[in-house]
Design an enzyme around this catalytic site. Sequence first.
Site, short mmCIF file in Angstrom:
data_model
loop_
_atom_site.label_atom_id
_atom_site.label_comp_id
_atom_site.label_asym_id
_atom_site.label_seq_id
_atom_site.Cartn_x
_atom_site.Cartn_y
_atom_site.Cartn_z
N HIS A 61 0.82 -1.23 0.00
CA HIS A 61 0.00 0.00 0.00
C HIS A 61 0.85 1.27 0.00
O HIS A 61 0.32 2.37 -0.19
CB HIS A 61 -0.93 0.04 1.22
CG HIS A 61 -1.97 -1.04 1.24
ND1 HIS A 61 -2.85 -1.23 0.19
CD2 HIS A 61 -2.27 -1.98 2.16
CE1 HIS A 61 -3.65 -2.25 0.49
NE2 HIS A 61 -3.32 -2.73 1.66
N HIS B 78 -6.29 -7.30 -0.41
CA HIS B 78 -6.42 -5.87 -0.67
C HIS B 78 -5.68 -5.49 -1.95
O HIS B 78 -4.62 -6.03 -2.24
CB HIS B 78 -5.86 -5.06 0.50
CG HIS B 78 -6.48 -5.41 1.82
ND1 HIS B 78 -5.86 -6.24 2.74
CD2 HIS B 78 -7.67 -5.06 2.35
CE1 HIS B 78 -6.66 -6.37 3.80
NE2 HIS B 78 -7.77 -5.68 3.58
N ASP C 80 -2.74 -10.70 -2.35
CA ASP C 80 -3.27 -10.18 -1.08
C ASP C 80 -4.73 -9.79 -1.31
O ASP C 80 -5.11 -9.40 -2.41
CB ASP C 80 -2.44 -8.95 -0.67
CG ASP C 80 -2.77 -8.45 0.72
OD1 ASP C 80 -1.98 -8.73 1.65
OD2 ASP C 80 -3.80 -7.77 0.89
N ASP D 163 -4.40 -12.85 3.35
CA ASP D 163 -5.63 -12.41 3.99
C ASP D 163 -6.88 -12.69 3.16
O ASP D 163 -7.98 -12.28 3.54
CB ASP D 163 -5.55 -10.94 4.41
CG ASP D 163 -4.86 -10.07 3.39
OD1 ASP D 163 -4.65 -10.53 2.25
OD2 ASP D 163 -4.52 -8.92 3.73
ZN LIG Z 1 -4.00 -7.23 2.75
#
Ligand SMILES: [Zn+2]
Length: 348
Positions: free
Chosen positions: A131, A169, A167, A254
Amino acid sequence: MSEVKGGPVLCLADDALFEEHVSPAGHPERPARLSAAREGVSSAAIARGAPTLAARDASLDDLALVHTGEYVTTLSRIDGKSGHLDADTFYSPRSFAAARRATGAALALTDALLDGQADFGFGLMRPPGHHARPAQSMGFCLINHVAVAAQHALGRGARRVVVLDWDVHHGNGTEEIFENDAEVLYISLHQSPQYPGTGAATDVGLGAGKGFTVNVPLAAGADNAVYRAAFERLVLPIIEQYAPDLTLVSAGYDAHVRDPLGGMQLDGDGYAWMTRRLVDTVRSGPGHRVAFLLEGGYDLGGLRESVSRTLGALEEPALPEIAGSVGARHDAQIAAAARAQSAFWRLP
Ligand SMILES: [Zn+2]
C-alpha cells in the site's frame, strides 16, 4: 539457470529485526504473524536446508528508486521514535530499521534469483509494503518492498518483471508506482468493495504502461474455484504472453477463509493451486524464477497453513483438487476484467 538434481532450490529471507516493528495492542499486523509464517516455512520439506540470506539494510537510495526524496526524509525522521503516519500505520523506535531491512531482504532474494543461486525465494518480512505510495505511507505499509525489488531488477537488466499480488487488498501503491511502465506488469486479484477502494477492472495502466496493469476485483466470498477461473481466463494467459524475466509475488494471505480482515474463502488448496500453476506457467517462458514476499494475512492458523502450502507446491507437481463452480456474480466480474484486457492480450 538449470535446476540442480534433487529438485528446485529455494532460498529464504528472514531477520529477527522484523519482530521489533510494533503497533499498539490489538493491531492486526503484529509480530506473532511472523512466528506463524515461520512455522509454515519449517513445515515445508523444500525449506529444510534452504539457506536464509543475510539481508542488508536497504539504502536511502534504494528507497528512492520508487519513493520521493521528501518521503524518504520523512521516514528517516521516525527512526527511534513512536507514533503514527496515518490512521492505521504506526511506528515504534525500530520500525524504520525493520522496514529498511525488509526491503533489503526483498533485494537479497531478487539478487539471488537473478544471479542464478536459487529458483525460488520466500521473504518473511514485516511491516508489509504494497500500500505504500511514492510519497505516502498507507495501510500498515512504510516502504513498498516489492516495488523497490522490481525497480532494482530492471536496473540489473531485467526487461519484464511481473508483480502478482494475491493479497486480499488491492496493492494501490505498487499500481501507482508502475502504472506508466511497460517493464513491470502489475496483476492484482482483490476483494471489492474493500480497503483501499482502488483497483477497478478498467484501470489498465497509463501511457506507455497501458495494458500492463491488470486488476481483477472480486466480490466477497470468492473461493478456490473463483480464483482458479480468474487464473485460467486471464492471469495465466497474460503472464505467459508477457514472458517475464522475473516474477515477484506480493504474497498476502488475507484472502484465506479464516482471515478476520478479508471476506474471501481461499484455503491451503487454493494457495497451493495458484502457486503451482504460476510456477508451471513461467517455466515455459524465459524466466522461471519466482520470489514470494509476505504482505498481509492476519489469522495465524490461516497464515501458517497458506505459507506451508505455497512452499509445498513449489516441489509438488500435482495440483490439488479444486471443487465447486463459479457463481454468476464472480463470473461476470472475471468476464469484465478480461474484457478490459482484451485490447492488449489474447485471452481464451
Ligand atoms: Zn492485505
